[in-house]
Motif scaffolding. Structure first.
Motif, PDB file in Angstrom:
ATOM      1  N   ASP A 251       6.996  -9.219  -8.205  1.00  0.00           N
ATOM      2  CA  ASP A 251       6.442  -8.461  -7.083  1.00  0.00           C
ATOM      3  C   ASP A 251       7.475  -8.445  -5.958  1.00  0.00           C
ATOM      4  OD1 ASP A 251       5.047  -7.825  -4.606  1.00  0.00           O
ATOM      5  OD2 ASP A 251       3.197  -8.017  -5.769  1.00  0.00           O
ATOM      6  N   TRP A 252       8.060  -7.265  -5.719  1.00  0.00           N
ATOM      7  CA  TRP A 252       9.159  -7.164  -4.748  1.00  0.00           C
ATOM      8  C   TRP A 252       8.691  -7.443  -3.319  1.00  0.00           C
ATOM      9  CZ3 TRP A 252      13.133  -7.709  -7.498  1.00  0.00           C
ATOM     10  CH2 TRP A 252      13.292  -7.049  -8.723  1.00  0.00           C
TER      11      TRP A 252
ATOM     12  N   SER B 243       0.833  -1.209   0.000  1.00  0.00           N
ATOM     13  CA  SER B 243       0.000   0.000   0.000  1.00  0.00           C
ATOM     14  C   SER B 243       0.862   1.251   0.000  1.00  0.00           C
ATOM     15  CB  SER B 243      -0.933   0.000   1.209  1.00  0.00           C
ATOM     16  OG  SER B 243      -1.823  -1.085   1.154  1.00  0.00           O
ATOM     17  N   LYS B 244       1.926   1.231   0.809  1.00  0.00           N
ATOM     18  CA  LYS B 244       2.827   2.384   0.841  1.00  0.00           C
ATOM     19  C   LYS B 244       3.423   2.639  -0.539  1.00  0.00           C
ATOM     20  CE  LYS B 244       4.612   2.449   5.602  1.00  0.00           C
ATOM     21  NZ  LYS B 244       5.838   2.295   6.424  1.00  0.00           N
ATOM     22  N   ALA B 245       3.898   1.569  -1.178  1.00  0.00           N
ATOM     23  CA  ALA B 245       4.529   1.697  -2.491  1.00  0.00           C
ATOM     24  C   ALA B 245       3.533   2.203  -3.530  1.00  0.00           C
ATOM     25  CB  ALA B 245       5.114   0.356  -2.931  1.00  0.00           C
TER      26      ALA B 245
ATOM     27  N   PRO C  51      13.688  -2.643  -4.360  1.00  0.00           N
ATOM     28  CA  PRO C  51      13.306  -1.423  -5.074  1.00  0.00           C
ATOM     29  C   PRO C  51      12.217  -0.598  -4.378  1.00  0.00           C
ATOM     30  CG  PRO C  51      13.625  -3.195  -6.634  1.00  0.00           C
ATOM     31  CD  PRO C  51      13.715  -3.819  -5.269  1.00  0.00           C
ATOM     32  N   HIS C  52      11.216  -1.250  -3.782  1.00  0.00           N
ATOM     33  CA  HIS C  52      10.122  -0.485  -3.182  1.00  0.00           C
ATOM     34  C   HIS C  52      10.526   0.183  -1.870  1.00  0.00           C
ATOM     35  CE1 HIS C  52       9.885  -4.364  -1.149  1.00  0.00           C
ATOM     36  NE2 HIS C  52       9.112  -3.826  -0.232  1.00  0.00           N
ATOM     37  N   LYS C  53      11.720  -0.172  -1.342  1.00  0.00           N
ATOM     38  CA  LYS C  53      12.229   0.452  -0.120  1.00  0.00           C
ATOM     39  C   LYS C  53      13.407   1.388  -0.399  1.00  0.00           C
ATOM     40  CE  LYS C  53       9.987  -1.653   3.370  1.00  0.00           C
ATOM     41  NZ  LYS C  53       9.315  -0.920   4.461  1.00  0.00           N
TER      42      LYS C  53
ATOM     43  N   ASN D 285       6.611  -1.170  -6.756  1.00  0.00           N
ATOM     44  CA  ASN D 285       6.664  -2.407  -5.976  1.00  0.00           C
ATOM     45  C   ASN D 285       6.579  -3.660  -6.850  1.00  0.00           C
ATOM     46  OD1 ASN D 285       3.999  -1.424  -6.405  1.00  0.00           O
ATOM     47  ND2 ASN D 285       3.186  -2.964  -5.012  1.00  0.00           N
ATOM     48  N   PHE D 286       6.439  -3.490  -8.146  1.00  0.00           N
ATOM     49  CA  PHE D 286       6.475  -4.655  -9.029  1.00  0.00           C
ATOM     50  C   PHE D 286       6.869  -4.241 -10.447  1.00  0.00           C
ATOM     51  CE2 PHE D 286       2.120  -3.095  -9.352  1.00  0.00           C
ATOM     52  CZ  PHE D 286       1.862  -3.148 -10.711  1.00  0.00           C
TER      53      PHE D 286
END
Length: 729
Positions: A678-679, A492-494, A706-708, A507-508
């Motif tokens: 999906d990371w 959700s954050k991403a 990547p999403h972080k 995130n993906f």
């Protein structure tokens, strides 16, 4: 593309209802041109007669018209012109092929603005017409970039305007590209302005002048006869056998406070050399704070980092030894000398080398050796040199609270205010990226709230002063703060972050973006010829059992092709002993270029000092890039300059194959299954996998998906906003 119809002795070009007879001896030249047109069309993965170079459809149509229709027309003009004999027709057809091939190759590596294609094709037509009439090509070079004009000009070497056009293009390039101009300058030594270029480079990149001055090349002669005082000082340094170690002290030599002979005695002792570099760096930083520009600063930083990493690698390698053994190499270093070790070791420093439960890490010893142990006094001692880098590292290693509590509250508040101030005034985004990265590491809610308010104050300030760059930087930081502080799950954050910054998903990666137009996924893995690289390669190759993969090796690289699952091909250069490893990478890149292969997954398997070679060979087609420990700002920025949508995996400390390979293995499994990468899901699975592995669990926790990767997200969003004027939602 022209339609070629073969006959016994000739071919026919059919276009717009006309037939033109072409001798078989020229058919191959047309075939080569057509091949490059097809490559340009297929570059985005689709052979649809639309060359996509931008989100602006008008630009795409203009580029398409130039590369497909106008190039066809030039081919027809050449064949129709009865004043041209076979030799001249071959000359102009070959030239057309050369500029198309050059454009495609440079576009693959982001070395040219793809939108410049119409200007290139138009210039070539005009230069060809002028050349046929015996007129100068000079007027048609003026509006082209150097990268666009470099190869076009060489087609017309017998033109009366050739030399002048060549000089004009190069001069335009030289002063705007001082960092990269020296390798090209060797071909322009007899041009006016060469001495001025050399003098300009000497003031910013003196190490480059030293390298050429000590070579046995025509460039060395040009440098030695240059009368500029700084160039002459570099020439003088070059006479010493320790020239590369002495160069960083050029400011002291120019000021007359030391001599080459005195420095030779210091640099002979590695330990004394490091101490002298710290002392001189502090002095150079003081000059910089006074508004002066030290000539040796860049060389000093490079040499000090190289020396610092040698110390750090020794400490890292001894991580299983007792503290007295592990840290003996730094036992006599002062707090400021330890400070410089830390800030120069960002990409390789183990967590336990930085701080550990025995209070024996570099940070622990730095604090213990201060009398009294006050962080603000230390920063004043080093003239606040790269203090924002140090603060970001302290946040990442969870020692920021300890460091701030070593000083009076009013001083710690002032320091953190300075940490987020003036980010708009820097030449690049490095400080802003460090601040962004630290958001995800700070756990002190009171400090986070303080920084949140400081970011808002700075945002208000830059808005009042109508500073667009500053407004974008602080708006992004403010939004990152808000998103990171929510209690939502990672997905959700991403998703919220991507929507807010109007970015593609972070995130993906959708499976379809990894495929080429034939449905195959290409990957490139970079290995190097040192001992670690050879061991990594041997371990890497065990991941491809013959039941699932076909492996073919030649002299330079391995081709690994999937037998099961979605079609996947991995190219990995062999880790040949240095410098053969670089040659293997070049040979592989040439093969990929010649066969119009554009990998979408790139993996760096090597130490940080090899990363520049990997980045030089990174194509703009990259969608996933695994950097390992080389995820510092400049490397992130280079990747995203070449491929703005790339998803980057990096590590806060030196990478290890015991973590790299499970990550790569998971990635390969997802790719061959045909699913989106999906990371969040992959990282959850990897976290579970490493949970029982005490040794590698800690190392894995330092890898950033990547999403972080807030630094990469910040750079992407900044570039998007500055390019398109996108508003943050």
């Amino acid at each position: 593309m022209l339609l070629l119809i073969a006959s016994q002795s000739s071919s026919w070009v059919q276009a717009q209802g006309n037939h033109i007879q072409i001798p078989i001896s020229r058919q191959g030249f047309h075939d080569n041109i057509d091949k490059e047109q097809v490559a340009a069309d297929k570059f985005d993965g689709k052979a649809d007669e639309l060359v996509k170079v931008s989100d602006d459809q008008t630009i795409n149509l203009q580029v398409t018209n130039a590369l497909l229709k106008e190039v066809d027309n030039i081919q027809l003009d050449i064949e129709r012109d009865s004043s041209l004999d076979h030799r001249l027709k071959v000359k102009y057809l070959s030239g057309l092929y050369v500029i198309l091939k050059d454009y495609n190759q440079k576009r693959s590596y982001r070395k040219i603005e793809a939108e410049e294609a119409p200007a290139i094709v138009t210039a070539y037509r005009n230069m060809m017409r002028a050349d046929i009439k015996g007129q100068s090509i000079l007027p048609f070079v003026r509006n082209l970039s150097f990268d666009a004009s470099e190869r076009i000009i060489e087609v017309f070497q017998d033109n009366p305007g050739y030399k002048e056009a060549r000089g004009l293009a190069f001069t335009k390039y030289a002063f705007n590209n001082l960092e990269t101009v020296m390798p090209k300058l060797v071909n322009y030594l007899d041009y006016p302005g060469t001495d001025s270029v050399i003098a300009a480079v000497a003031r910013i990149y003196p190490n480059q002048i030293l390298t050429y001055a000590t070579s046995y090349t025509p460039m060395a002669s040009a440098i030695k006869r240059n009368q500029d005082p700084i160039v002459q000082q570099i020439v003088s340094i070059g006479r010493s056998s320790q020239s590369t170690k002495i160069l960083p002290f050029i400011d002291e030599l120019l000021a007359g406070t030391t001599t080459v002979e005195k420095l030779e005695k210091v640099v002979d002792n590695d330990y004394q050399y490091y101490k002298q570099m710290v002392k001189s760096t502090i002095a150079l930083q003081k000059l910089k704070s006074e508004g002066k520009t030290p000539y040796g600063m860049k060389a000093m930083m490079e040499n000090m980092q190289a020396k610092s990493l040698l110390y750090i690698r020794e400490v890292n390698d001894l991580h299983e030894e007792s503290a007295p053994v592990r840290f003996r190499v730094v036992k006599d270093l002062s707090p400021e000398e330890l400070y410089y070790l830390i800030i120069n070791g960002q990409e390789e420093l183990y967590t336990s080398s930085y701080t550990n439960r025995n209070n024996a890490g570099l940070y622990d010893q730095m604090m213990a050796r201060m009398k009294p142990p006050r962080g603000d006094s230390l920063l004043m001692m080093v003239n606040f040199d790269r203090f924002k880098k140090f603060i970001a590292m302290a946040a990442g290693f969870n020692t920021l609270d300890n460091f701030l509590k070593s000083m009076a509250p009013e001083n710690s508040n002032y320091l953190m205010q300075k940490y987020v101030q003036n980010l708009e005034k820097t030449e690049d985004l490095e400080d802003a990226v460090d601040v962004a990265n630290s958001f995800g590491s700070i756990r002190d809610e009171k400090l986070l709230e303080f920084l949140r308010q400081e970011v808002k104050k700075n945002l208000a300030y830059v808005k009042r002063h109508d500073d667009k760059r500053g407004t974008v930087i602080y708006q992004l930081l403010s939004s990152l703060f808000e998103t990171e502080s929510t209690k939502e799950n990672d997905s959700s954050k991403a998703s919220d972050m991507a929507a807010k910054f109007q970015l593609p998903p972070i995130n993906f990666v959708t499976f379809s973006t990894l495929e080429n137009d034939s449905g195959r996924i290409y990957q490139q893995v970079f290995f190097y010829g040192d001992k670690d690289g050879q061991e990594s390669f041997a371990s890497f190759m065990t991941n491809f059992p013959s039941s699932d993969w076909k492996v073919v090796k030649n002299k330079y690289y391995a081709t690994i092709t999937s037998i099961k699952g979605k079609p996947t091909t991995i190219y990995a250069n062999l880790p040949i002993d240095e410098p053969g490893d670089k040659e293997a990478i070049v040979k592989l890149s040439e093969y990929l270029d010649e066969n119009d292969i554009h990998p979408t997954i790139f993996i760096h398997r090597g130490h940080s000092y090899h990363i520049n070679t990997t980045l030089e060979n990174l194509q703009s087609s990259a969608k996933i890039v695994v950097l390992g420990s080389c995820g510092g700002y400049h490397n992130l920025a280079t990747v995203l300059e070449k491929s703005p949508e790339a998803h980057i995996i990096s590590s806060k400390q030196v990478g290890t194959r015991f973590v790299n390979e499970p990550i790569i293995h998971s990635l390969e499994d997802v790719v061959r299954s045909g699913k989106n990468v999906d990371w969040v899901i992959m990282w959850a699975q990897l976290t579970k996998k490493f949970a029982p592995d005490a040794r590698n669990r800690e190392l894995f926790s330092d890898y950033v998906p990547p999403h972080k990767n807030l630094g990469a997200i910040f750079i992407k969003a900044y570039k998007q906003i500055m390019k398109d004027g996108t508003k943050i939602k």
